[in-house]
Write a protein that holds these residues in place. Structure first.
Motif, PDB file in Angstrom:
ATOM      1  N   ALA A 168       5.303  -0.571  -8.137  1.00 23.26           N
ATOM      2  CA  ALA A 168       5.612   0.769  -8.638  1.00 23.26           C
ATOM      3  C   ALA A 168       5.474   0.840 -10.155  1.00 23.26           C
ATOM      4  CB  ALA A 168       7.021   1.169  -8.215  1.00 23.26           C
ATOM      5  N   GLN A 169       6.024  -0.139 -10.854  1.00 20.37           N
ATOM      6  CA  GLN A 169       6.008  -0.091 -12.315  1.00 20.37           C
ATOM      7  C   GLN A 169       4.638  -0.406 -12.886  1.00 20.37           C
ATOM      8  OE1 GLN A 169       9.293  -2.630 -13.478  1.00 20.37           O
ATOM      9  NE2 GLN A 169      10.820  -1.214 -12.639  1.00 20.37           N
ATOM     10  N   ARG A 170       3.771  -1.027 -12.107  1.00 21.99           N
ATOM     11  CA  ARG A 170       2.392  -1.238 -12.538  1.00 21.99           C
ATOM     12  C   ARG A 170       1.699   0.105 -12.737  1.00 21.99           C
ATOM     13  NH1 ARG A 170      -0.162  -4.237  -8.061  1.00 21.99           N
ATOM     14  NH2 ARG A 170       1.265  -5.835  -8.792  1.00 21.99           N
ATOM     15  N   HIS A 171       2.014   1.050 -11.864  1.00 21.48           N
ATOM     16  CA  HIS A 171       1.395   2.377 -11.930  1.00 21.48           C
ATOM     17  C   HIS A 171       2.229   3.380 -12.717  1.00 21.48           C
ATOM     18  CE1 HIS A 171      -1.674   1.229  -9.002  1.00 21.48           C
ATOM     19  NE2 HIS A 171      -0.716   0.652  -8.305  1.00 21.48           N
ATOM     20  N   ALA A 172       3.546   3.243 -12.636  1.00 20.98           N
ATOM     21  CA  ALA A 172       4.452   4.165 -13.326  1.00 20.98           C
ATOM     22  C   ALA A 172       5.622   3.344 -13.869  1.00 20.98           C
ATOM     23  CB  ALA A 172       4.940   5.249 -12.375  1.00 20.98           C
ATOM     24  N   PRO A 173       5.549   2.892 -15.116  1.00 19.53           N
ATOM     25  CA  PRO A 173       6.564   1.991 -15.672  1.00 19.53           C
ATOM     26  C   PRO A 173       7.985   2.525 -15.617  1.00 19.53           C
ATOM     27  CG  PRO A 173       4.632   2.067 -17.099  1.00 19.53           C
ATOM     28  CD  PRO A 173       4.441   3.139 -16.062  1.00 19.53           C
ATOM     29  N   GLU A 174       8.142   3.838 -15.499  1.00 23.54           N
ATOM     30  CA  GLU A 174       9.482   4.413 -15.456  1.00 23.54           C
ATOM     31  C   GLU A 174      10.140   4.311 -14.086  1.00 23.54           C
ATOM     32  OE1 GLU A 174       6.689   7.900 -14.473  1.00 23.54           O
ATOM     33  OE2 GLU A 174       6.656   5.997 -15.586  1.00 23.54           O
ATOM     34  N   SER A 175       9.440   3.797 -13.093  1.00 21.86           N
ATOM     35  CA  SER A 175       9.974   3.704 -11.733  1.00 21.86           C
ATOM     36  C   SER A 175      11.238   2.842 -11.696  1.00 21.86           C
ATOM     37  CB  SER A 175       8.930   3.116 -10.792  1.00 21.86           C
ATOM     38  OG  SER A 175       7.790   3.942 -10.725  1.00 21.86           O
ATOM     39  N   ARG A 176      12.174   3.265 -10.841  1.00 19.72           N
ATOM     40  CA  ARG A 176      13.448   2.557 -10.688  1.00 19.72           C
ATOM     41  C   ARG A 176      13.578   2.077  -9.246  1.00 19.72           C
ATOM     42  NH1 ARG A 176      17.836   4.784 -14.388  1.00 19.72           N
ATOM     43  NH2 ARG A 176      16.675   5.605 -16.165  1.00 19.72           N
ATOM     44  N   VAL A 177      14.097   0.877  -9.073  1.00 14.41           N
ATOM     45  CA  VAL A 177      14.181   0.283  -7.735  1.00 14.41           C
ATOM     46  C   VAL A 177      15.538  -0.371  -7.526  1.00 14.41           C
ATOM     47  CG1 VAL A 177      13.183  -1.388  -6.124  1.00 14.41           C
ATOM     48  CG2 VAL A 177      11.687  -0.166  -7.729  1.00 14.41           C
ATOM     49  N   ARG A 184       0.827  -1.209   0.000  1.00 15.21           N
ATOM     50  CA  ARG A 184       0.000   0.000   0.000  1.00 15.21           C
ATOM     51  C   ARG A 184       0.859   1.255   0.000  1.00 15.21           C
ATOM     52  NH1 ARG A 184      -2.504  -2.931   4.054  1.00 15.21           N
ATOM     53  NH2 ARG A 184      -2.252  -1.336   5.671  1.00 15.21           N
ATOM     54  N   ALA A 185       1.981   1.211   0.718  1.00 13.05           N
ATOM     55  CA  ALA A 185       2.860   2.377   0.775  1.00 13.05           C
ATOM     56  C   ALA A 185       3.457   2.679  -0.597  1.00 13.05           C
ATOM     57  CB  ALA A 185       3.966   2.152   1.799  1.00 13.05           C
ATOM     58  N   VAL A 186       3.927   1.660  -1.295  1.00 15.53           N
ATOM     59  CA  VAL A 186       4.481   1.873  -2.634  1.00 15.53           C
ATOM     60  C   VAL A 186       3.411   2.449  -3.558  1.00 15.53           C
ATOM     61  CG1 VAL A 186       5.502   0.764  -4.653  1.00 15.53           C
ATOM     62  CG2 VAL A 186       6.198   0.045  -2.360  1.00 15.53           C
ATOM     63  N   THR A 187       2.210   1.892  -3.475  1.00 17.17           N
ATOM     64  CA  THR A 187       1.105   2.400  -4.288  1.00 17.17           C
ATOM     65  C   THR A 187       0.817   3.857  -3.968  1.00 17.17           C
ATOM     66  OG1 THR A 187       0.094   0.195  -4.397  1.00 17.17           O
ATOM     67  CG2 THR A 187      -1.336   2.071  -4.871  1.00 17.17           C
TER      68      THR A 187
END
Length: 272
Positions: A90-99, A59-62
């Motif tokens: 993260a990438q489900r909502h914003a594909p550019e996210s980096r982890v 939930r926090a990541v979302t």
């Protein structure tokens, strides 16, 4: 099993593998299941801590990726890959996210690198979270994370494995001082209930791993000194923004929490 010289010891229990077992995973050994079964058998209901924590992390990541401009995550003490890992959410909502995932457990490194082999926006860094400079200066971290832009630093169920004499607040301060305004800090942590359940669970972890510290609400809040703790504050994990559920893990809904669910807390903070 080895990967680039990494050796996995199947005769000594691993915190990451015990956690994997409690969540229903298969990446564990008999020695890990033996410890996990102590919780399942002798501390019935304690497995709820693992599920409540995992759900709060999701939930926090979302929340971060859907309500802020933060698209960079450092997941400290990430553990073994499971469903809804940070990069997947993260990438489900914003594909550019980096982890960047950080762990020092050999099996986490092997499985993590295999999972992320085809994802060029993720890295797995072999480092001890108690030595944050090693993480910050690691070439993979520097390649993926732009520290001129806000970063989400995730301390999911890791600071309670840092003993008092190792100064967990120092670790949070280190990252607070190196990320810009607007960065987010997620913390989930064993919460002392001053009861028999807390004392017994802490005893099992200390006897097995030499670490595992339940802290009071005030001690957990102190870890986030200098940061703005966002609503609803530091609360039992199932009660942390349950309306933002976006995972396979069930939240508490409107029911009364078990004693065990009160023993894992979560909170999100922002650097002003």
């Amino acid at each position: 099993m080895t990967d680039e010289g990494i050796s996995i010891d199947s005769t000594t229990p691993s915190i990451a593998r015990v956690y994997d077992y409690l969540l229903g995973g298969k990446d564990n050994y008999a020695v890990d299941r033996e410890i996990g079964d102590v919780f399942k058998r002798d501390l019935p209901g304690s497995v709820g801590i693992a599920f409540a924590n995992r759900s709060a992390l999701t939930r926090a990541v979302t929340e971060i990726v859907t309500t802020t401009d933060v698209r960079q995550f450092i997941d400290l003490g990430s553990g073994l890959p499971t469903a809804d890992n940070v990069h997947q959410v993260a990438q489900r909502h914003a594909p550019e996210s980096r982890v960047v995932y950080v762990d020092n457990d050999p099996q986490v490194l092997v499985y993590g690198r295999a999972l992320l082999e085809q994802n060029d926006r993720t890295r797995v860094v072999a480092a001890d979270v108690r030595n944050p400079e090693d993480v910050y200066q690691h070439p993979d971290t520097r390649e993926l994370i732009d520290f001129e832009r806000p970063v989400a630093v995730m301390f999911s169920a890791i600071l309670h494995h840092v003993n008092d004499d190792e100064d967990p607040a120092r670790i949070v301060r280190y990252w607070r001082d190196r990320v810009p305004s607007g960065s987010c800090f997620f913390v989930s942590h064993f919460r002392s209930g001053n009861n028999a359940e807390t004392r017994e669970a802490e005893k099992v972890l200390q006897q097995t791993f030499g670490r595992g510290r339940w802290r009071s609400d005030e001690e957990i809040e102190h870890l986030l000194d200098g940061l703005e703790i966002l609503d609803p504050g530091i609360v039992p994990a199932p009660l942390w923004r349950p309306e933002a559920v976006d995972s396979q893990w069930a939240d508490a809904g409107g029911r009364e929490l078990t004693v065990w669910e009160h023993l894992i807390t979560a909170g999100l903070a922002r650097k002003p």
